[in-house]
Design a protein around this motif. Structure first.
Motif, PDB file in Angstrom:
ATOM      1  N   PRO A 178       0.830  -1.210   0.000  1.00 30.45           N
ATOM      2  CA  PRO A 178       0.000   0.000   0.000  1.00 30.45           C
ATOM      3  C   PRO A 178       0.861   1.256   0.000  1.00 30.45           C
ATOM      4  N   ARG A 179       0.463   2.224  -0.847  1.00 31.78           N
ATOM      5  CA  ARG A 179       1.204   3.481  -0.923  1.00 31.78           C
ATOM      6  C   ARG A 179       0.547   4.589  -0.122  1.00 31.78           C
ATOM      7  N   ASN A 180      -0.716   4.411   0.250  1.00 35.70           N
ATOM      8  CA  ASN A 180      -1.426   5.381   1.092  1.00 35.70           C
ATOM      9  C   ASN A 180      -2.494   4.628   1.878  1.00 35.70           C
ATOM     10  N   PRO A 181      -3.051   5.233   2.936  1.00 40.67           N
ATOM     11  CA  PRO A 181      -4.018   4.519   3.791  1.00 40.67           C
ATOM     12  C   PRO A 181      -5.228   3.993   3.043  1.00 40.67           C
ATOM     13  N   ASN A 182      -5.699   4.693   2.015  1.00 34.40           N
ATOM     14  CA  ASN A 182      -6.888   4.236   1.300  1.00 34.40           C
ATOM     15  C   ASN A 182      -6.684   2.881   0.634  1.00 34.40           C
ATOM     16  N   ARG A 196     -10.836  -0.191  20.651  1.00 29.35           N
ATOM     17  CA  ARG A 196     -12.006   0.629  20.382  1.00 29.35           C
ATOM     18  C   ARG A 196     -12.156   0.938  18.893  1.00 29.35           C
ATOM     19  N   PHE A 197     -11.041   1.094  18.186  1.00 29.61           N
ATOM     20  CA  PHE A 197     -11.118   1.491  16.783  1.00 29.61           C
ATOM     21  C   PHE A 197     -11.501   0.330  15.881  1.00 29.61           C
ATOM     22  N   ARG A 198     -11.210  -0.898  16.299  1.00 28.88           N
ATOM     23  CA  ARG A 198     -11.503  -2.098  15.523  1.00 28.88           C
ATOM     24  C   ARG A 198     -11.159  -1.878  14.038  1.00 28.88           C
ATOM     25  N   GLU A 199     -12.155  -1.994  13.124  1.00 29.16           N
ATOM     26  CA  GLU A 199     -11.839  -1.885  11.694  1.00 29.16           C
ATOM     27  C   GLU A 199     -11.868  -0.434  11.189  1.00 29.16           C
ATOM     28  N   GLN A 200     -12.212   0.506  12.086  1.00 31.67           N
ATOM     29  CA  GLN A 200     -12.247   1.919  11.698  1.00 31.67           C
ATOM     30  C   GLN A 200     -10.923   2.570  12.108  1.00 31.67           C
ATOM     31  N   TRP A 201     -10.059   2.811  11.145  1.00 32.43           N
ATOM     32  CA  TRP A 201      -8.732   3.346  11.445  1.00 32.43           C
ATOM     33  C   TRP A 201      -8.633   4.804  11.010  1.00 32.43           C
ATOM     34  N   THR A 202      -8.152   5.627  11.918  1.00 33.48           N
ATOM     35  CA  THR A 202      -7.867   7.024  11.603  1.00 33.48           C
ATOM     36  C   THR A 202      -6.361   7.206  11.623  1.00 33.48           C
ATOM     37  N   LEU A 203      -5.810   7.535  10.493  1.00 32.69           N
ATOM     38  CA  LEU A 203      -4.357   7.673  10.344  1.00 32.69           C
ATOM     39  C   LEU A 203      -4.011   9.119  10.013  1.00 32.69           C
ATOM     40  N   GLN A 204      -2.939   9.594  10.621  1.00 23.52           N
ATOM     41  CA  GLN A 204      -2.499  10.979  10.399  1.00 23.52           C
ATOM     42  C   GLN A 204      -1.064  10.991   9.888  1.00 23.52           C
ATOM     43  N   HIS A 205      -0.832  11.807   8.864  1.00 26.04           N
ATOM     44  CA  HIS A 205       0.519  11.913   8.321  1.00 26.04           C
ATOM     45  C   HIS A 205       1.406  12.654   9.310  1.00 26.04           C
ATOM     46  N   LYS A 206       2.575  12.120   9.567  1.00 23.89           N
ATOM     47  CA  LYS A 206       3.437  12.676  10.613  1.00 23.89           C
ATOM     48  C   LYS A 206       4.056  14.014  10.231  1.00 23.89           C
ATOM     49  N   ASP A 207       4.144  14.305   8.937  1.00 28.40           N
ATOM     50  CA  ASP A 207       4.782  15.552   8.522  1.00 28.40           C
ATOM     51  C   ASP A 207       3.778  16.679   8.314  1.00 28.40           C
ATOM     52  N   HIS A 208       2.783  16.469   7.454  1.00 30.61           N
ATOM     53  CA  HIS A 208       1.877  17.581   7.120  1.00 30.61           C
ATOM     54  C   HIS A 208       0.516  17.477   7.800  1.00 30.61           C
ATOM     55  N   GLY A 209       0.299  16.433   8.615  1.00 25.22           N
ATOM     56  CA  GLY A 209      -0.916  16.383   9.429  1.00 25.22           C
ATOM     57  C   GLY A 209      -2.163  15.919   8.716  1.00 25.22           C
ATOM     58  N   GLN A 210      -2.071  15.535   7.465  1.00 25.81           N
ATOM     59  CA  GLN A 210      -3.248  15.046   6.738  1.00 25.81           C
ATOM     60  C   GLN A 210      -3.857  13.851   7.448  1.00 25.81           C
ATOM     61  N   ILE A 211      -5.176  13.807   7.536  1.00 30.50           N
ATOM     62  CA  ILE A 211      -5.881  12.726   8.218  1.00 30.50           C
ATOM     63  C   ILE A 211      -6.698  11.922   7.215  1.00 30.50           C
ATOM     64  N   GLU A 212      -6.561  10.611   7.303  1.00 30.60           N
ATOM     65  CA  GLU A 212      -7.336   9.703   6.464  1.00 30.60           C
ATOM     66  C   GLU A 212      -8.063   8.700   7.359  1.00 30.60           C
ATOM     67  N   LYS A 213      -9.356   8.516   7.080  1.00 24.99           N
ATOM     68  CA  LYS A 213     -10.143   7.527   7.813  1.00 24.99           C
ATOM     69  C   LYS A 213     -10.502   6.401   6.862  1.00 24.99           C
ATOM     70  N   VAL A 214     -10.158   5.185   7.260  1.00 22.90           N
ATOM     71  CA  VAL A 214     -10.429   4.040   6.397  1.00 22.90           C
ATOM     72  C   VAL A 214     -11.114   2.937   7.193  1.00 22.90           C
ATOM     73  N   TRP A 262       2.766   7.426   8.324  1.00 29.18           N
ATOM     74  CA  TRP A 262       1.431   7.597   8.885  1.00 29.18           C
ATOM     75  C   TRP A 262       1.379   6.987  10.293  1.00 29.18           C
ATOM     76  N   GLU A 263       0.552   7.603  11.146  1.00 28.96           N
ATOM     77  CA  GLU A 263       0.454   7.150  12.521  1.00 28.96           C
ATOM     78  C   GLU A 263      -1.011   7.037  12.945  1.00 28.96           C
ATOM     79  N   LEU A 264      -1.339   5.956  13.600  1.00 29.55           N
ATOM     80  CA  LEU A 264      -2.695   5.760  14.104  1.00 29.55           C
ATOM     81  C   LEU A 264      -2.950   6.711  15.268  1.00 29.55           C
ATOM     82  N   THR A 265      -4.087   7.382  15.252  1.00 33.11           N
ATOM     83  CA  THR A 265      -4.458   8.267  16.362  1.00 33.11           C
ATOM     84  C   THR A 265      -5.299   7.467  17.344  1.00 33.11           C
ATOM     85  N   GLU A 266      -4.657   6.950  18.370  1.00 34.07           N
ATOM     86  CA  GLU A 266      -5.328   6.052  19.327  1.00 34.07           C
ATOM     87  C   GLU A 266      -4.790   6.338  20.728  1.00 34.07           C
TER      88      GLU A 266
END
Length: 296
Positions: A178-182, A196-214, A262-266
């Protein structure tokens, strides 16, 4: 308790055989020694010594008081010796709790080195995935993983902790990297079943702060991160595990970290802390253990 000094001086007078000899031993004047003994006699309401120009003799009460004073001084010397030992070298038992997998893969391998360095210290380690009550359960030190700790406890950070994504080389060869969280949505993912997050993952880019929910898919959920890693190494999919679980496998090349930017926000991530009861005087054995863990 208010007459402890007088008791010690009285015992010295008896042991020295007189006021002058006791005064020389204590570096006091003879009159000062006499005043302390007189004060003790007044407190007791009776004479403890029969004085003559050349000698002293104990009264019946004086004999009993002297025996009690000797025991008191002996106990005081024992306490003083214990305090000296306690403050000059670590000794005794340290009772520690830690999360199960962290204790297995990170903490336990470091204990032999600590015990070798401090041969008078023993360790009782309990691995359990809950926050224990330090006082009620008689624990000296608890290892906890969190972003924030509950108030009322002292703590020292040991190391950072975060979730990472890992996969085996063979799995990535078969299914691609995978090249990105999506792109995780097209892979089999393995995660902690009780999280708590189970299959719902919220990932944040460590440099520019972009957030992706997958929302990922998985045929396996496991309540133990070591078991998740074992499944990853068996080519079952991409595993989401605490970094400390997978670090040795990554070093060995049997697992590869993916999406490292990318880092999981948990809330479970954050830092690993050594938590202990607050107080002015932290026992040397605990201080030594914490310092050793920080060095590690």
């Amino acid at each position: 308790m208010e007459m402890l000094k007088e008791m010690a001086i009285f015992a010295q007078v008896v042991d020295s055989g007189g006021f002058s000899a006791a005064a020389r031993h204590l570096d006091l004047t003879t009159s000062a020694v006499s005043r302390h003994v007189s004060r003790l006699e007044k407190h007791m309401g009776a004479r403890l010594l029969q004085r003559t120009t050349r000698s002293i003799a104990l009264t019946e009460l004086g004999q009993q008081v002297h025996e009690a004073c000797v025991r008191m001084l002996s106990t005081a010397r024992d306490i003083h010796a214990l305090a000296g030992s306690y403050s000059t070298r670590p000794n005794g038992v340290i009772r520690i709790t830690a999360p199960v997998v962290f204790g297995q893969v990170w903490l336990a391998p470091k204990l032999p080195g600590f015990l070798k360095k401090y041969p008078e210290v023993d360790i009782e380690l309990t691995l359990i995935d809950r926050n224990v009550d330090l006082i009620d359960e008689g624990i000296d030190l608890a290892i906890r993983i969190a972003r924030e700790l509950a108030p009322g406890l002292a703590a020292r950070p040991l190391c950072p902790m975060r979730y990472i994504l890992v996969a085996s080389t063979q799995y990535l060869k078969q299914h691609g990297t995978p090249r990105n969280p999506n792109e995780l949505t097209s892979h089999q993912c393995i995660y902690l079943g009780y999280a708590r997050f189970r299959e719902q993952w919220t990932l944040q880019h460590k440099d520019h702060g972009q957030i992706e929910k997958v929302k990922v898919s998985s045929r396996i959920t496991i309540n133990n991160s070591s078991a998740i890693l074992a499944s990853v190494l068996a080519d079952a999919g991409i595993g989401l595990v605490p970094e400390f679980t997978a670090i040795e496998a990554i070093k060995a090349g049997s697992a590869l970290q993916i999406l490292s930017d990318w880092e999981l926000t948990e809330p479970y991530s954050g830092a690993v802390y050594a938590v202990y009861q607050p107080g002015k005087h932290l026992p040397l054995k605990i201080r030594a253990f914490i310092d050793y863990m920080v060095d590690c």
